[in-house]
Design a protein around this motif. Structure first.
Motif, PDB file in Angstrom:
ATOM      1  N   ASP A 208      -3.212  -1.910   5.277  1.00 39.78           N
ATOM      2  CA  ASP A 208      -4.244  -1.605   4.292  1.00 39.78           C
ATOM      3  C   ASP A 208      -4.002  -2.381   3.015  1.00 39.78           C
ATOM      4  OD1 ASP A 208      -6.107   0.512   5.297  1.00 39.78           O
ATOM      5  OD2 ASP A 208      -4.198   1.485   5.744  1.00 39.78           O
ATOM      6  N   LEU A 209      -5.087  -2.664   2.317  1.00 41.87           N
ATOM      7  CA  LEU A 209      -4.975  -3.324   1.015  1.00 41.87           C
ATOM      8  C   LEU A 209      -5.139  -2.267  -0.066  1.00 41.87           C
ATOM      9  CD1 LEU A 209      -6.689  -5.381   3.089  1.00 41.87           C
ATOM     10  CD2 LEU A 209      -6.294  -6.868   1.164  1.00 41.87           C
ATOM     11  N   THR A 210      -4.329  -2.358  -1.104  1.00 43.15           N
ATOM     12  CA  THR A 210      -4.398  -1.335  -2.147  1.00 43.15           C
ATOM     13  C   THR A 210      -4.847  -1.930  -3.479  1.00 43.15           C
ATOM     14  OG1 THR A 210      -2.234  -1.455  -3.213  1.00 43.15           O
ATOM     15  CG2 THR A 210      -2.303  -0.390  -1.054  1.00 43.15           C
ATOM     16  N   GLU A 211      -5.219  -1.039  -4.376  1.00 39.33           N
ATOM     17  CA  GLU A 211      -5.691  -1.469  -5.700  1.00 39.33           C
ATOM     18  C   GLU A 211      -4.574  -2.094  -6.537  1.00 39.33           C
ATOM     19  OE1 GLU A 211      -7.209   2.219  -7.060  1.00 39.33           O
ATOM     20  OE2 GLU A 211      -8.863   2.185  -5.641  1.00 39.33           O
ATOM     21  N   ASP A 212      -3.332  -1.943  -6.103  1.00 36.82           N
ATOM     22  CA  ASP A 212      -2.209  -2.579  -6.810  1.00 36.82           C
ATOM     23  C   ASP A 212      -2.058  -4.042  -6.409  1.00 36.82           C
ATOM     24  OD1 ASP A 212      -1.460  -0.300  -8.127  1.00 36.82           O
ATOM     25  OD2 ASP A 212      -0.199   0.401  -6.476  1.00 36.82           O
TER      26      ASP A 212
ATOM     27  N   SER B 113      -1.738  -5.131  -3.393  1.00 38.20           N
ATOM     28  CA  SER B 113      -0.665  -5.151  -2.402  1.00 38.20           C
ATOM     29  C   SER B 113      -1.237  -4.907  -1.016  1.00 38.20           C
ATOM     30  CB  SER B 113       0.376  -4.070  -2.725  1.00 38.20           C
ATOM     31  OG  SER B 113      -0.142  -2.791  -2.452  1.00 38.20           O
TER      32      SER B 113
ATOM     33  N   PHE C  16      -0.180  -2.901   2.406  1.00 35.52           N
ATOM     34  CA  PHE C  16       0.734  -1.832   2.794  1.00 35.52           C
ATOM     35  C   PHE C  16       0.747  -1.738   4.324  1.00 35.52           C
ATOM     36  CE2 PHE C  16       2.297   2.490   3.242  1.00 35.52           C
ATOM     37  CZ  PHE C  16       3.091   2.695   2.128  1.00 35.52           C
TER      38      PHE C  16
ATOM     39  N   GLU D 159       5.550  -2.720   1.823  1.00 37.65           N
ATOM     40  CA  GLU D 159       4.452  -3.040   0.898  1.00 37.65           C
ATOM     41  C   GLU D 159       4.698  -4.412   0.289  1.00 37.65           C
ATOM     42  OE1 GLU D 159       3.530  -0.064  -2.053  1.00 37.65           O
ATOM     43  OE2 GLU D 159       1.541  -0.934  -2.340  1.00 37.65           O
TER      44      GLU D 159
ATOM     45  N   PHE E 150       3.552  -6.853  -2.541  1.00 38.81           N
ATOM     46  CA  PHE E 150       2.822  -7.011  -3.814  1.00 38.81           C
ATOM     47  C   PHE E 150       2.603  -8.497  -4.077  1.00 38.81           C
ATOM     48  CE2 PHE E 150       4.889  -2.901  -4.281  1.00 38.81           C
ATOM     49  CZ  PHE E 150       3.935  -2.137  -4.921  1.00 38.81           C
TER      50      PHE E 150
ATOM     51  N   PHE F  78       1.467 -11.630  -6.707  1.00 37.50           N
ATOM     52  CA  PHE F  78       1.284 -12.105  -8.089  1.00 37.50           C
ATOM     53  C   PHE F  78       0.667 -13.487  -7.974  1.00 37.50           C
ATOM     54  CE2 PHE F  78       5.374 -10.087  -7.357  1.00 37.50           C
ATOM     55  CZ  PHE F  78       5.256  -8.940  -8.108  1.00 37.50           C
TER      56      PHE F  78
ATOM     57  N   GLU G  79       6.337  -9.918  -3.696  1.00 38.52           N
ATOM     58  CA  GLU G  79       7.562  -9.135  -3.626  1.00 38.52           C
ATOM     59  C   GLU G  79       7.343  -8.054  -2.577  1.00 38.52           C
ATOM     60  OE1 GLU G  79       8.306  -6.438  -6.796  1.00 38.52           O
ATOM     61  OE2 GLU G  79      10.459  -6.374  -6.432  1.00 38.52           O
TER      62      GLU G  79
ATOM     63  N   ILE H 297       8.545  -4.503  -0.633  1.00 35.16           N
ATOM     64  CA  ILE H 297       9.318  -3.270  -0.781  1.00 35.16           C
ATOM     65  C   ILE H 297       9.339  -2.578   0.584  1.00 35.16           C
ATOM     66  CG2 ILE H 297       9.543  -1.084  -2.026  1.00 35.16           C
ATOM     67  CD1 ILE H 297       9.531  -3.393  -3.966  1.00 35.16           C
ATOM     68  N   LEU H 298      10.534  -2.234   1.008  1.00 36.45           N
ATOM     69  CA  LEU H 298      10.704  -1.646   2.340  1.00 36.45           C
ATOM     70  C   LEU H 298      11.293  -0.242   2.241  1.00 36.45           C
ATOM     71  CD1 LEU H 298      11.021  -1.934   5.509  1.00 36.45           C
ATOM     72  CD2 LEU H 298      13.283  -2.899   5.041  1.00 36.45           C
TER      73      LEU H 298
ATOM     74  N   GLY I  78      14.198  -3.960  -1.725  1.00 33.29           N
ATOM     75  CA  GLY I  78      13.148  -4.781  -2.330  1.00 33.29           C
ATOM     76  C   GLY I  78      13.590  -6.216  -2.401  1.00 33.29           C
ATOM     77  N   GLY I  79      12.705  -7.139  -2.073  1.00 28.64           N
ATOM     78  CA  GLY I  79      13.061  -8.557  -2.122  1.00 28.64           C
ATOM     79  C   GLY I  79      11.995  -9.407  -1.477  1.00 28.64           C
TER      80      GLY I  79
END
Lengths: 202, 200
Positions: free
Chosen positions: B113-117, B119, B121, B134, B136, B138, B147, B149-150, B163-164
């Motif tokens: 899914d795509l989120t408003e952040d 990102s 997911f 997720e 993210f 930039f 970036e 996040i797991l 995270g990485g």
């Protein structure tokens, strides 16, 4: 249609402090639509709006019942009703259609407080090494005394005071995963009212 | 090796070995260092392995196409709103890599899914582990930084967070979920053998 008066903060109420009795209670959270379940039996991440995660609104089931989840505050006084309730004050009662309506397209899920309170929900195995935990905090609003928030902490710092964008991403992402993992969506749990000693003035 | 002959006596040992090598080469190209081949080599005789591999390739292709079509539709919608500052081609390329890597791990479920952040997911289950990844984004005008996040859950408990870079997260999933599961299976299979009972 009258507003359900059992939601209104009463002058004789106090804020609910954390007590282990709360562990046996459930929180309920609405979703924007009834279509909030994925094929894997979990809630969709899109049903948790990101902007709401940092201070995740829920309601304590008991006096607040499942049918109260459909109440949506609206109108020109929306800000007033959504403001934090100040202990000892009387509040206006929302009027139907002017201040509130029933939004029946909402869905909802449950969270068991025992699964949440002070639970460490992520320990990062990377350069940040941050450890995150969740807290369940009573945050009564003028429209609803039974409003509770889930807040996210790393060490003793609240996410909302977090200056680092990287740390903020980690906390938000882990919080979303945590909510999805802990959400109860299959059936309505058996719930009870909180003992009045926890919120009535003596 | 005797087992192979009893499954299909018309295939010679030499033919079986050649087919096995070709299949492994194909699979390694498709999913570099997936760790999959080693697992199956331990558990299945050669002839059975080959048919299994063909089945896996077909399953991979079907799942991959389903996921890509589903994601493309979501990306087109999001490109009109909260993803509009991002280059959709670069997003697609990045997500395509992740989907390929995750599907190769044979998830029992996978949603994207795509989120408003801004990102993407990924939510998946592999070997009884629930995995949340997720990504993210930039943006700059020419490049797309990200970036990842797991979070990995087992029995409702968070057992790993990281995270990485996205490739690091995929490697962590393999380490935490695939390799530890193989070790678990190996230990349990061994503990059921008469030999291990003799030792005990």
């Amino acid at each position: 249609m009258n507003y359900p008066i059992h939601l209104i903060p009463n002058k004789s109420y106090n804020k609910i402090k954390w007590h282990t009795d709360l562990n046996n209670h459930y929180l309920i959270r609405f979703t924007d639509s009834e279509d909030f379940k994925d094929n894997d039996g979990k809630i969709k991440v899109t049903s948790i709006r990101s902007e709401h995660v940092s201070d995740f609104s829920t309601n304590l089931l008991g006096i607040f019942t499942v049918k109260d989840i459909y109440i949506e505050i609206c109108g020109p006084d929306k800000i007033y009703f959504n403001n934090d309730w100040k202990v000892g004050t009387e509040v206006n009662i929302p009027k139907y259609e002017k201040d509130f309506k029933y939004n029946l397209i909402r869905g909802y899920f449950f969270l068991y407080i025992y699964d949440l309170q002070n639970t460490v929900f992520a320990k990062y195995d990377d350069a940040t090494k941050i450890a995150l935990h969740c807290q369940v905090i009573h945050t009564p609003k003028n429209w609803n005394f039974w409003h509770f928030s889930l807040r996210w902490f790393y060490d003793s710092l609240d996410l909302n005071t977090c200056p680092s964008k990287n740390a903020r991403h980690r906390i938000l992402s882990s919080a979303k995963a945590f909510i999805i993992e802990k959400a109860i969506i299959i059936k309505e749990p058996c719930y009870q009212e909180l003992d009045a000693i926890h919120y009535m003035n003596k | 090796m005797e087992n192979n002959i009893s499954y299909n006596s018309s295939i010679s040992q030499e033919q079986s070995d050649i087919f096995l090598i070709e299949t492994e080469n194909y699979w390694d190209l498709l999913t570099p260092s997936s760790g999959y081949t080693e697992n199956k080599r331990l558990k299945y005789p050669i002839v059975s392995l080959s048919s299994k591999e063909i089945y896996i390739r077909e399953k991979f292709a079907k799942e991959y196409i389903t996921q890509i079509i589903s994601f493309s539709g979501k990306l087109i919608d999001a490109s009109k709103s909260f993803f509009k500052e991002l280059n959709p081609t670069l997003v697609f390329v990045k997500v395509n890599e992740v989907l390929g890597s995750l599907i190769a791990l044979e998830p029992s479920s996978l949603t994207t899914d795509l989120t408003e952040d801004r990102s993407v997911f990924f939510k998946t289950s592999i070997n009884g582990y629930n995995i949340y990844l997720e990504l993210f984004f930039f943006t700059t005008s020419e490049t797309l930084d990200s970036e990842a996040i797991l979070n990995i859950y087992k029995d409702k408990l968070n057992i790993y967070a990281f995270g990485g870079e996205v490739f690091e997260c995929i490697e962590k999933i393999k380490q935490e979920v695939i390799l530890s599961h193989q070790t678990y299976l190996y230990e349990n299979e061994l503990s059921d053998t008469p030999y291990s009972k003799q030792i005990l």
